[in-house]
Design a protein around this motif. Sequence first.
Motif, PDB file in Angstrom:
ATOM      1  N   ASP A   1      25.035  40.631  25.416  1.00  0.00           N
ATOM      2  CA  ASP A   1      24.573  41.416  26.556  1.00  0.00           C
ATOM      3  C   ASP A   1      25.747  42.277  27.026  1.00  0.00           C
ATOM      4  O   ASP A   1      26.779  41.760  27.444  1.00  0.00           O
ATOM      5  CB  ASP A   1      24.109  40.483  27.680  1.00  0.00           C
ATOM      6  N   ILE A   2      25.569  43.604  26.949  1.00  0.00           N
ATOM      7  CA  ILE A   2      26.680  44.497  27.295  1.00  0.00           C
ATOM      8  C   ILE A   2      27.082  44.311  28.743  1.00  0.00           C
ATOM      9  O   ILE A   2      28.266  44.299  29.091  1.00  0.00           O
ATOM     10  CB  ILE A   2      26.279  45.959  27.005  1.00  0.00           C
ATOM     11  N   TYR A   3      26.092  44.119  29.618  1.00  0.00           N
ATOM     12  CA  TYR A   3      26.425  44.040  31.033  1.00  0.00           C
ATOM     13  C   TYR A   3      27.165  42.765  31.378  1.00  0.00           C
ATOM     14  O   TYR A   3      27.767  42.672  32.448  1.00  0.00           O
ATOM     15  CB  TYR A   3      25.151  44.150  31.874  1.00  0.00           C
ATOM     16  N   LYS A   4      27.103  41.750  30.498  1.00  0.00           N
ATOM     17  CA  LYS A   4      27.886  40.545  30.730  1.00  0.00           C
ATOM     18  C   LYS A   4      29.211  40.568  29.996  1.00  0.00           C
ATOM     19  O   LYS A   4      29.944  39.582  30.029  1.00  0.00           O
ATOM     20  CB  LYS A   4      27.079  39.319  30.279  1.00  0.00           C
TER      21      LYS A   4
ATOM     22  N   ALA B   1      36.599  42.624  40.572  1.00  0.00           N
ATOM     23  CA  ALA B   1      35.317  42.101  41.025  1.00  0.00           C
ATOM     24  C   ALA B   1      34.485  43.237  41.581  1.00  0.00           C
ATOM     25  O   ALA B   1      34.990  44.149  42.239  1.00  0.00           O
ATOM     26  CB  ALA B   1      35.535  41.024  42.085  1.00  0.00           C
ATOM     27  N   SER B   2      33.185  43.171  41.321  1.00  0.00           N
ATOM     28  CA  SER B   2      32.335  44.300  41.683  1.00  0.00           C
ATOM     29  C   SER B   2      31.952  44.292  43.149  1.00  0.00           C
ATOM     30  O   SER B   2      31.463  45.294  43.652  1.00  0.00           O
ATOM     31  CB  SER B   2      31.075  44.286  40.826  1.00  0.00           C
ATOM     32  N   ASP B   3      32.147  43.168  43.868  1.00  0.00           N
ATOM     33  CA  ASP B   3      31.729  43.153  45.267  1.00  0.00           C
ATOM     34  C   ASP B   3      32.869  43.490  46.210  1.00  0.00           C
ATOM     35  O   ASP B   3      32.627  43.875  47.341  1.00  0.00           O
ATOM     36  CB  ASP B   3      31.159  41.781  45.626  1.00  0.00           C
TER      37      ASP B   3
ATOM     38  N   TRP C   1      37.044  32.212  27.816  1.00  0.00           N
ATOM     39  CA  TRP C   1      36.902  33.360  26.936  1.00  0.00           C
ATOM     40  C   TRP C   1      35.755  34.259  27.337  1.00  0.00           C
ATOM     41  O   TRP C   1      35.600  35.335  26.785  1.00  0.00           O
ATOM     42  CB  TRP C   1      36.723  32.892  25.495  1.00  0.00           C
ATOM     43  N   SER C   2      34.940  33.809  28.297  1.00  0.00           N
ATOM     44  CA  SER C   2      33.807  34.652  28.680  1.00  0.00           C
ATOM     45  C   SER C   2      33.650  34.777  30.178  1.00  0.00           C
ATOM     46  O   SER C   2      32.640  35.295  30.629  1.00  0.00           O
ATOM     47  CB  SER C   2      32.520  34.076  28.099  1.00  0.00           C
ATOM     48  N   GLU C   3      34.644  34.325  30.960  1.00  0.00           N
ATOM     49  CA  GLU C   3      34.485  34.386  32.409  1.00  0.00           C
ATOM     50  C   GLU C   3      35.783  34.800  33.053  1.00  0.00           C
ATOM     51  O   GLU C   3      36.861  34.465  32.566  1.00  0.00           O
ATOM     52  CB  GLU C   3      34.056  33.019  32.959  1.00  0.00           C
ATOM     53  N   MET C   4      35.652  35.506  34.167  1.00  0.00           N
ATOM     54  CA  MET C   4      36.803  35.868  34.986  1.00  0.00           C
ATOM     55  C   MET C   4      36.471  35.540  36.430  1.00  0.00           C
ATOM     56  O   MET C   4      35.308  35.580  36.838  1.00  0.00           O
ATOM     57  CB  MET C   4      37.125  37.355  34.843  1.00  0.00           C
ATOM     58  N   GLN C   5      37.514  35.233  37.210  1.00  0.00           N
ATOM     59  CA  GLN C   5      37.308  34.807  38.585  1.00  0.00           C
ATOM     60  C   GLN C   5      38.197  35.624  39.502  1.00  0.00           C
ATOM     61  O   GLN C   5      39.359  35.886  39.190  1.00  0.00           O
ATOM     62  CB  GLN C   5      37.631  33.322  38.738  1.00  0.00           C
ATOM     63  N   CYS C   6      37.630  36.008  40.643  1.00  0.00           N
ATOM     64  CA  CYS C   6      38.399  36.741  41.634  1.00  0.00           C
ATOM     65  C   CYS C   6      39.228  35.753  42.448  1.00  0.00           C
ATOM     66  O   CYS C   6      38.685  34.782  42.977  1.00  0.00           O
ATOM     67  CB  CYS C   6      37.456  37.522  42.546  1.00  0.00           C
TER      68      CYS C   6
ATOM     69  N   ILE D   1      34.624  34.527  43.255  1.00  0.00           N
ATOM     70  CA  ILE D   1      33.389  34.862  42.554  1.00  0.00           C
ATOM     71  C   ILE D   1      33.692  34.967  41.066  1.00  0.00           C
ATOM     72  O   ILE D   1      34.683  35.572  40.661  1.00  0.00           O
ATOM     73  CB  ILE D   1      32.823  36.187  43.091  1.00  0.00           C
ATOM     74  N   LYS D   2      32.822  34.365  40.252  1.00  0.00           N
ATOM     75  CA  LYS D   2      33.002  34.417  38.806  1.00  0.00           C
ATOM     76  C   LYS D   2      32.097  35.477  38.208  1.00  0.00           C
ATOM     77  O   LYS D   2      30.953  35.623  38.623  1.00  0.00           O
ATOM     78  CB  LYS D   2      32.681  33.058  38.188  1.00  0.00           C
ATOM     79  N   GLU D   3      32.626  36.200  37.219  1.00  0.00           N
ATOM     80  CA  GLU D   3      31.832  37.212  36.520  1.00  0.00           C
ATOM     81  C   GLU D   3      32.050  37.062  35.027  1.00  0.00           C
ATOM     82  O   GLU D   3      33.129  36.679  34.576  1.00  0.00           O
ATOM     83  CB  GLU D   3      32.230  38.626  36.967  1.00  0.00           C
ATOM     84  N   SER D   4      31.027  37.430  34.287  1.00  0.00           N
ATOM     85  CA  SER D   4      31.102  37.313  32.827  1.00  0.00           C
ATOM     86  C   SER D   4      31.796  38.529  32.239  1.00  0.00           C
ATOM     87  O   SER D   4      31.514  39.660  32.609  1.00  0.00           O
ATOM     88  CB  SER D   4      29.689  37.201  32.234  1.00  0.00           C
TER      89      SER D   4
END
Lengths: 202, 249
Positions: free
Chosen positions: A121-124, A160-162, A175-180, A185-188
């Motif tokens: 999924d590109i958006y993730k 982070a997008s927010d 390898w697939s998550e990042m955290q602010c 907040i965690k984002e893929s």
Amino acid sequence: MGSSGEETIVCLPGERLCRIEDNIVLGVGTYEQNGYIYASKSGIVNIEESGENCQVVNVHKPGFHLTIPTTGDIVTARVLVTTPKFVKCAIFCVRNVLLENSYRGLLRKEDVRETEKDRVDIYKSFKPGDVILARVINQMEQSFLLTTAENELGVVIAYASDVRKTRVPMVPVGWSEMQCPLTTIKESRKVAKVLPESTINS
Amino acid sequence: MASNFELLSEQGLRLDGRRPHELRHIQCKLGVFEQPDGSAYMEQGNTKVLAAVYGPHQAKGKKTESNDVIINCQYSQATFSTAERKNRPRGDRKSQEFKMYLQQALSAAIKSELYPRSQIDVYVEVLQADGANYAVALNAATLALIDAGICLNELIVACTASLSKNNIPLTDISHIEEVSGGPKLTVAALPTAQKIAFLEMSERFHIDHLETVIETAMAGCREIRDILEAVVKEHLLHMGSAADWGRVC
């Protein structure tokens, strides 16, 4: 030409350097014509030993020089546009050379990961504004085709997008998550396992 | 030939005191601008030319279908460069013609296979025009390309030649000799390979003298090439000393 000493030899485009022999290899800034090696740049002649009885003739220009991404290069790019099928990037760094003008890069959905290509999924994986490491695999009409299908390639800087005002880079937690670090907040993301470039190329 | 003016005096001197085979005084300088990737300034007699090179960078426009590099040239003459003030510095027929001539000559020198689907912009501005404007513009563009680090087969050098009333060939004609009715031959050549990339002639003379005049222009090209080589080497030594001969890549 007597380049065995330590003296600096300055050459110009079109200047004949030496004759082509079995143990002499063409390097950067040279070309072959009629059995001789000529310089195609103005600069300093460097003859380096490469292996047994093998010499590489290079011509290097002091100061700033331009570079173009070629197939196999590790480039640093910024994500501009994300679509369900591909990602548009702006390449602003090639290996360790910062570019003055950015080149267009295209990262397709099939080139994001090595495994499970159909379920990417590109958006993730990417968001606009991310800084990614990628490898050039081809050159198309108007852009360079990139891939992040290695563990060491992917997102290296993301926000982070927010969080709007204080933009703090997110910290990878896998390898697939990042955290602010501020809002937790965690984002893929497709996270890059950042290593020195010499390790990647070896 | 309807020339009422004598280009060569009885003592074998030209109007400005030169011998027939002598060039005007040449001064050039590389790296005069910071913003372009390569830049050069050149004086040949009273003709003063500035050249700037940007690129290679991504080709703009949608119609780039070839695999070669696109050389985008612009030739411009400042409004104050001639005795009568010019109304249009560029865009007139003569500058469009010179733009195509520059493009043709430079494409013979640039190794285009190294820069696929890229674009190289060359901007040439004539600050003062006193004859042989195209030749000096091409020489300045060559220096700017070398300053930008673009791979060339060889330096491409241009020179002009003419023929006096008693059929003595002249090298590097000035503006007075151009407008006095003498023929004007412009040659852009790769001197080491002995190849001519561009040839243009105005006025007429007998074909028996064509080979002599071309050889005179080629001799001027070789002399100019030596002068440019000395300037580039001096510039390289200066740059190398400043950068401590650091190894690139």
